[in-house]
Design an enzyme around this catalytic site. Sequence first.
Site, short mmCIF file in Angstrom:
data_model
loop_
_atom_site.label_atom_id
_atom_site.label_comp_id
_atom_site.label_asym_id
_atom_site.label_seq_id
_atom_site.Cartn_x
_atom_site.Cartn_y
_atom_site.Cartn_z
N LYS A 123 -43.34 1.73 16.01
CA LYS A 123 -43.13 2.66 17.13
C LYS A 123 -42.96 1.92 18.45
O LYS A 123 -42.09 2.25 19.25
CB LYS A 123 -44.33 3.60 17.27
N ARG A 158 -58.61 1.03 9.64
CA ARG A 158 -57.90 1.74 10.70
C ARG A 158 -56.92 2.75 10.11
O ARG A 158 -56.77 3.86 10.61
CB ARG A 158 -57.16 0.72 11.58
N ARG A 179 -55.29 -12.06 14.91
CA ARG A 179 -56.30 -11.27 15.61
C ARG A 179 -57.27 -10.68 14.60
O ARG A 179 -56.87 -10.31 13.49
CB ARG A 179 -55.64 -10.12 16.38
N ARG A 215 -51.59 13.02 18.54
CA ARG A 215 -52.19 12.26 17.44
C ARG A 215 -52.85 13.16 16.41
O ARG A 215 -53.22 12.69 15.32
CB ARG A 215 -53.28 11.33 17.97
N ARG A 236 -49.20 -10.89 10.63
CA ARG A 236 -48.95 -11.03 12.06
C ARG A 236 -49.78 -12.18 12.64
O ARG A 236 -50.95 -12.33 12.34
CB ARG A 236 -49.31 -9.71 12.77
#
Length: 221
Positions: free
Chosen positions: A14, A172, A161, A89, A128
Amino acid sequence: MMVVVLLGAPGAGKGTQAPALAARLGVPVLASGDLLRGAVAAGTALGREADRYMSRGQLVPDETIVKVFLDRLHAPDALDGAILDGFPRTEVQAVALDDALEAEDRRVDRALYIDVPLEALVQRMANRRICAANGHVYNLASNPPKVDGVCDLDGSALRQRADDAEATVRARMDQQVPPLLEVVEHYRRRGVLETVDGTVGIAGTTAGLVEALGGSAPAAG
Ligand SMILES: [Zn+2]
């Protein structure tokens, strides 16, 4: 005036697609976090209202967020429409947004859902890496650095991270995906949902989003 809601799970792209789409359409991206911080910084009545919650670490109520969005939709650069990113959301927020837009004789014209299978999302985030000096973003699978573990641009070390560790990502997703799918279903019932394949690369996904917007013209108004 075309109000577009961009939907996708964390990592679906997004954040990359919203500005690309905005540039194609010539409309702004309205991201909830930016809008709230902007309203607070501007010291508007709504900003002060939002700040009362944010400064205590509390969630800003849905009605306040909706008001901040509507306020921003009245700005001159949003005359032709806007892309909403990060809101709604939840289904409750989606209904609140519908009601507020309807009161102004407007509506969400399109909801674009960037669809990426859960396992692919987890892999994207697990791959990532972020550079220590400037936060440049790499992906070991799709956008690797030229030298292992080193930023191409500034030579600093690449790190994962803590947020991107697989277990954290899965937690999550478990938290965010169910309400997202309720929002997707909400817009499907309203007849404005377009699902776009988010597994076909950045340019391919942008093309899919543009096609989804042009597929059939929304009713005037
Ligand atoms: Zn760097």
